[in-house]
Motif scaffolding. Structure first.
Motif, PDB file in Angstrom:
ATOM      1  N   GLY A   1       0.919  -1.578  -0.011  1.00 29.54           N
ATOM      2  CA  GLY A   1      -0.322   0.062  -0.333  1.00 29.54           C
ATOM      3  C   GLY A   1       0.983   1.126   0.033  1.00 29.54           C
ATOM      4  N   GLU A   2       0.401   2.273   0.356  1.00 31.52           N
ATOM      5  CA  GLU A   2       1.133   3.607   0.240  1.00 31.52           C
ATOM      6  C   GLU A   2       0.815   4.297   1.784  1.00 31.52           C
ATOM      7  OE1 GLU A   2      -1.146   5.991  -1.453  1.00 31.52           O
ATOM      8  OE2 GLU A   2      -0.936   5.726  -4.195  1.00 31.52           O
ATOM      9  N   GLY A   3       2.286   4.753   2.233  1.00 33.46           N
ATOM     10  CA  GLY A   3       2.394   5.489   3.374  1.00 33.46           C
ATOM     11  C   GLY A   3       2.113   6.766   3.433  1.00 33.46           C
ATOM     12  N   HIS A   4       1.712   7.393   4.299  1.00 33.96           N
ATOM     13  CA  HIS A   4       1.848   9.227   4.190  1.00 33.96           C
ATOM     14  C   HIS A   4       2.350   9.713   4.927  1.00 33.96           C
ATOM     15  CE1 HIS A   4       0.066   9.483  -0.004  1.00 33.96           C
ATOM     16  NE2 HIS A   4      -0.530   8.543   1.081  1.00 33.96           N
ATOM     17  N   TYR A   5       3.481  10.699   5.628  1.00 39.77           N
ATOM     18  CA  TYR A   5       4.603  11.072   6.255  1.00 39.77           C
ATOM     19  C   TYR A   5       3.825  12.166   6.707  1.00 39.77           C
ATOM     20  CZ  TYR A   5       7.963  11.755  10.568  1.00 39.77           C
ATOM     21  OH  TYR A   5       8.547  12.264  11.336  1.00 39.77           O
ATOM     22  N   TYR A   6       3.053  12.626   7.771  1.00 43.54           N
ATOM     23  CA  TYR A   6       2.196  14.210   8.495  1.00 43.54           C
ATOM     24  C   TYR A   6       3.341  14.308   9.439  1.00 43.54           C
ATOM     25  CZ  TYR A   6      -0.388  13.408   4.581  1.00 43.54           C
ATOM     26  OH  TYR A   6      -1.051  13.272   2.987  1.00 43.54           O
ATOM     27  N   GLY A   7       3.415  15.436   9.854  1.00 40.12           N
ATOM     28  CA  GLY A   7       3.141  15.870  11.390  1.00 40.12           C
ATOM     29  C   GLY A   7       4.439  14.427  12.311  1.00 40.12           C
ATOM     30  N   GLY A   8       4.896  13.731  11.640  1.00 39.27           N
ATOM     31  CA  GLY A   8       5.770  12.990  13.007  1.00 39.27           C
ATOM     32  C   GLY A   8       5.015  11.872  13.369  1.00 39.27           C
ATOM     33  N   LYS A   9       3.572  11.352  11.897  1.00 41.51           N
ATOM     34  CA  LYS A   9       2.534  10.077  12.410  1.00 41.51           C
ATOM     35  C   LYS A   9       2.893   9.700  11.023  1.00 41.51           C
ATOM     36  CE  LYS A   9       0.699  11.244  16.207  1.00 41.51           C
ATOM     37  NZ  LYS A   9      -0.847  11.286  17.445  1.00 41.51           N
ATOM     38  N   VAL A  10       2.073   8.583  10.349  1.00 37.55           N
ATOM     39  CA  VAL A  10       2.262   7.822   9.334  1.00 37.55           C
ATOM     40  C   VAL A  10       0.408   7.414   8.833  1.00 37.55           C
ATOM     41  CG1 VAL A  10       2.489   5.601   8.117  1.00 37.55           C
ATOM     42  CG2 VAL A  10       4.782   6.820   9.266  1.00 37.55           C
ATOM     43  N   LYS A  11       0.634   8.288   8.071  1.00 34.51           N
ATOM     44  CA  LYS A  11      -1.173   7.702   7.611  1.00 34.51           C
ATOM     45  C   LYS A  11      -0.659   6.749   6.983  1.00 34.51           C
ATOM     46  CE  LYS A  11      -3.114  11.593   9.097  1.00 34.51           C
ATOM     47  NZ  LYS A  11      -4.547  12.482   8.852  1.00 34.51           N
TER      48      LYS A  11
ATOM     49  N   ALA B   1       1.211  -4.309   7.872  1.00 38.85           N
ATOM     50  CA  ALA B   1       1.912  -3.529   7.343  1.00 38.85           C
ATOM     51  C   ALA B   1       2.003  -2.092   8.938  1.00 38.85           C
ATOM     52  CB  ALA B   1       0.316  -2.512   6.877  1.00 38.85           C
ATOM     53  N   THR B   2       0.779  -1.961   9.806  1.00 39.24           N
ATOM     54  CA  THR B   2       1.102  -1.466  11.153  1.00 39.24           C
ATOM     55  C   THR B   2       2.189  -1.900  11.459  1.00 39.24           C
ATOM     56  OG1 THR B   2      -0.878  -0.814  11.060  1.00 39.24           O
ATOM     57  CG2 THR B   2       0.129  -0.705  13.325  1.00 39.24           C
ATOM     58  N   VAL B   3       2.322  -3.069  12.203  1.00 37.85           N
ATOM     59  CA  VAL B   3       3.794  -3.844  12.916  1.00 37.85           C
ATOM     60  C   VAL B   3       4.921  -2.978  12.227  1.00 37.85           C
ATOM     61  CG1 VAL B   3       4.530  -5.876  13.866  1.00 37.85           C
ATOM     62  CG2 VAL B   3       2.315  -5.533  13.966  1.00 37.85           C
ATOM     63  N   ALA B   4       5.707  -3.348  10.909  1.00 37.08           N
ATOM     64  CA  ALA B   4       6.706  -2.946  10.193  1.00 37.08           C
ATOM     65  C   ALA B   4       6.909  -2.152   9.913  1.00 37.08           C
ATOM     66  CB  ALA B   4       5.821  -3.400   8.347  1.00 37.08           C
ATOM     67  N   PHE B   5       5.601  -0.790  10.137  1.00 40.38           N
ATOM     68  CA  PHE B   5       6.124   0.982  10.205  1.00 40.38           C
ATOM     69  C   PHE B   5       6.612   0.935  11.818  1.00 40.38           C
ATOM     70  CE2 PHE B   5       4.393   1.182   6.028  1.00 40.38           C
ATOM     71  CZ  PHE B   5       5.207   2.637   5.628  1.00 40.38           C
ATOM     72  N   GLU B   6       5.950   0.562  12.407  1.00 38.24           N
ATOM     73  CA  GLU B   6       6.074   0.843  14.334  1.00 38.24           C
ATOM     74  C   GLU B   6       7.353   0.182  14.339  1.00 38.24           C
ATOM     75  OE1 GLU B   6       2.547  -0.654  16.068  1.00 38.24           O
ATOM     76  OE2 GLU B   6       1.546   1.067  15.864  1.00 38.24           O
ATOM     77  N   LYS B   7       8.014  -1.498  14.118  1.00 41.54           N
ATOM     78  CA  LYS B   7       9.636  -1.743  14.341  1.00 41.54           C
ATOM     79  C   LYS B   7      10.294  -0.217  13.468  1.00 41.54           C
ATOM     80  CE  LYS B   7       8.007  -6.854  14.616  1.00 41.54           C
ATOM     81  NZ  LYS B   7       8.705  -7.779  13.699  1.00 41.54           N
ATOM     82  N   ALA B   8       9.729  -0.189  12.673  1.00 39.24           N
ATOM     83  CA  ALA B   8      10.974   0.882  12.045  1.00 39.24           C
ATOM     84  C   ALA B   8      11.311   2.111  12.743  1.00 39.24           C
ATOM     85  CB  ALA B   8      10.436   1.097  10.866  1.00 39.24           C
ATOM     86  N   GLY B   9      10.069   2.460  13.875  1.00 33.63           N
ATOM     87  CA  GLY B   9      10.008   3.252  14.786  1.00 33.63           C
ATOM     88  C   GLY B   9       8.977   4.036  14.246  1.00 33.63           C
ATOM     89  N   PHE B  10       8.309   4.266  14.050  1.00 29.20           N
ATOM     90  CA  PHE B  10       6.945   5.751  13.538  1.00 29.20           C
ATOM     91  C   PHE B  10       5.924   4.819  14.072  1.00 29.20           C
ATOM     92  CE2 PHE B  10       9.613   4.849   8.974  1.00 29.20           C
ATOM     93  CZ  PHE B  10      10.208   5.976   8.773  1.00 29.20           C
ATOM     94  N   THR B  11       5.058   5.822  14.292  1.00 30.52           N
ATOM     95  CA  THR B  11       4.028   5.749  14.782  1.00 30.52           C
ATOM     96  C   THR B  11       2.487   5.750  13.722  1.00 30.52           C
ATOM     97  OG1 THR B  11       4.785   7.215  16.724  1.00 30.52           O
ATOM     98  CG2 THR B  11       2.536   7.021  16.653  1.00 30.52           C
ATOM     99  N   VAL B  12       1.631   4.804  14.225  1.00 32.65           N
ATOM    100  CA  VAL B  12       1.275   4.501  13.107  1.00 32.65           C
ATOM    101  C   VAL B  12      -0.230   5.328  13.379  1.00 32.65           C
ATOM    102  CG1 VAL B  12      -0.187   3.070  11.729  1.00 32.65           C
ATOM    103  CG2 VAL B  12       1.772   2.848  11.835  1.00 32.65           C
ATOM    104  N   SER B  13      -0.881   6.318  12.861  1.00 32.40           N
ATOM    105  CA  SER B  13      -1.909   7.241  13.306  1.00 32.40           C
ATOM    106  C   SER B  13      -3.181   6.704  12.399  1.00 32.40           C
ATOM    107  CB  SER B  13      -1.965   8.880  13.120  1.00 32.40           C
ATOM    108  OG  SER B  13      -2.020   8.577  11.572  1.00 32.40           O
ATOM    109  N   ASN B  14      -2.928   5.852  11.167  1.00 37.66           N
ATOM    110  CA  ASN B  14      -4.355   5.242  10.611  1.00 37.66           C
ATOM    111  C   ASN B  14      -3.993   4.992  10.001  1.00 37.66           C
ATOM    112  OD1 ASN B  14      -7.250   5.684   9.302  1.00 37.66           O
ATOM    113  ND2 ASN B  14      -7.066   8.150   9.630  1.00 37.66           N
TER     114      ASN B  14
END
Length: 64
Positions: free
Chosen positions: A5-15, A34-47
């Motif tokens: 899918g697609e990920g968009h980075y806004y204000g410190g969070k990933v959608k 998808a959520t676990v992969a981004f969180e393991k990389a240190g991102f906060t997934v907001s949506n």
């Protein structure tokens, strides 16, 4: 393949969404992967938004 899918980075969070072209991941397992992969990389997934392609409109829309 578990997720795409697609990920968009806004204000410190990933959608995230499941818009990926030919592969159409869907459901809880795709969202979780998808959520676990981004969180393991240190991102906060907001949506996470699951979308479907509307052929009449010719674009991706939020799954109802």
């Amino acid at each position: 393949m578990i997720a795409a899918g697609e990920g968009h980075y806004y204000g410190g969070k990933v959608k995230l969404d499941n818009v990926s072209g030919h592969y159409r991941p869907e459901g809880e397992s795709a969202q979780s992967a998808a959520t676990v992969a981004f969180e393991k990389a240190g991102f906060t997934v907001s949506n996470y938004t699951e979308k479907v392609f509307d052929f009449k409109l010719g674009r991706w829309v939020k799954k109802q």
